[in-house]
Design an enzyme around this catalytic site. Structure first.
Site, PDB file in Angstrom:
ATOM      1  CB  THR A 176      -0.964   0.077   1.204  1.00  0.00           C
ATOM      2  OG1 THR A 176      -1.789  -1.076   1.203  1.00  0.00           O
ATOM      3  CG2 THR A 176      -1.848   1.320   1.106  1.00  0.00           C
ATOM      4  CB  VAL A 205     -13.254  -2.959  -1.169  1.00  0.00           C
ATOM      5  CG1 VAL A 205     -12.776  -1.518  -1.281  1.00  0.00           C
ATOM      6  CG2 VAL A 205     -13.650  -3.489  -2.551  1.00  0.00           C
TER       7      VAL A 205
HETATM    8  N1  GLY Z   1      -4.667  -0.606   3.822  1.00  0.00           N
HETATM    9  C1  GLY Z   1      -4.761  -1.373   2.673  1.00  0.00           C
HETATM   10  C2  GLY Z   1      -5.788  -2.402   2.721  1.00  0.00           C
HETATM   11  O1  GLY Z   1      -6.213  -2.795   3.795  1.00  0.00           O
HETATM   12  O2  GLY Z   1      -6.192  -2.882   1.676  1.00  0.00           O
END
Ligand code: GLY
Length: 314
Positions: A176, A205
């Site tokens: 991320t 998601v």
């Molecule tokens: N913070 C990225 C996710 O949980 O997809």
């Protein structure tokens, strides 16, 4: 003139230079954020973002991304999208060329195709091998960090406990990208792009494309973006909370720390990180589980500066 700068989470470190060059040429914060995120998306060695992202439980690489313009509060996001690499750019197109904020799945793919984005394969030898190792119950052969019983939950298994699953996965959810930039016109923008949790349930998601959870940006007060267990940032509304704290006069570091305290109230042993800037160019970062650095670059820096994030303990 405001001194432009750019900050990013761990995955963005080696690409901040690209964004800074844009800012140095009096480019916009939006462009700087987009190109920096694109560079990480194209890096096959980063297994939490774009090309080479670790697949979901069904073996598919699916991506989430969002971008926000602090001047207008316009935002664009895509989620659960397959076979398109530069999801940050698709998110920007959603923001600029659609009446919507967020498109998901097949609809997002159709939109991308109509806007001229090319379909591509997101898996790499490594991400395929990772999935094979998971299916064959030999993840530990990939390295000591995967020598962990993660339960081997499969799509067809009915019995599972989501929190236990995440508890086991939480130290293995790398990736991320967070990027926030302030440009010479005092405009800020923020972007987040990810392939999400390793071996996530199909359809899952995270916070990255959810405006207010993983990403929020408002020129008047500041911007904040998150990495870590997205479910927590969604439940907490973390990015918007940090910006709201800054609106009350808190600096970005304190605002990040407050939001991590809130995360501790949700879960016993969370894994969550947030970085932020305020309207005066101050920066901050905090995490729930260790000292997580973030990276800062402006035109006076000789090199990317590592800044220490606070470890907020329960
Ligand atoms: N913070 C990225 C996710 O949980 O997809």
């Amino acid at each position: 003139m405001v001194k432009p700068f750019i900050i990013g989470s761990e995955s963005a470190q080696k690409y901040l230079q690209i964004g800074l060059e844009i800012l140095g040429d009096r480019g916009t914060a939006l462009d700087a954020v987009e190109v920096t995120c694109r560079a990480v998306e194209a890096d096959p060695e980063d297994h939490g973002v774009g090309l080479g992202g670790i697949p979901n439980l069904a073996g598919q690489v699916t991506l989430d991304a969002s971008i926000m313009d602090g001047r207008t509060l316009n935002a664009g996001a895509v989620a659960d999208i397959k076979n398109y690499l530069h999801v940050i750019s698709i998110a920007r197109k959603v923001m600029e060329e659609s009446p919507h904020v967020m498109l998901v799945g097949e609809g997002a793919e159709l939109f991308a195709s109509q806007k001229g984005f090319k379909r591509t394969t997101l898996s790499t030898d490594y991400s395929r091998e990772f999935y094979r190792a998971f299916v064959e119950k030999r993840l530990h052969t990939l390295g000591p960090e995967y020598d962990v019983d993660i339960g081997y939950l499969r799509e067809d298994e009915q019995e599972y406990d989501m929190e236990t699953w995440y508890e086991k996965l939480k130290d293995h959810m790398r990736g991320t990208v967070n990027v926030i930039a302030l440009d010479s016109s005092s405009n800020m923008a923020s972007g987040v792009t990810t392939s999400g949790t390793y071996l996530k349930l199909p359809g899952r998601v995270g916070d990255s494309p959810i405006i207010g959870a993983g990403n929020y940006c408002d020129n008047r007060y500041g911007a904040a973006t998150c990495t870590g267990t997205g479910e927590l940032a969604i439940r907490n509304g973390t990015a918007r909370a940090v910006v709201a704290y800054m609106k009350t006069g808190m600096g970005p570091l304190r605002a990040c720390e407050e939001s991590m305290k809130e995360i501790h109230e949700i879960l016993e042993t969370p894994s969550m990180n947030v970085i932020a800037i305020d309207a005066f160019g101050n920066t901050g970062g905090a995490a729930t589980h260790r000292e997580v650095p973030y990276y800062y670059y402006d035109l006076d820096c000789v090199d990317v500066e590592t800044r220490k994030g606070t470890w907020v303990r329960k």
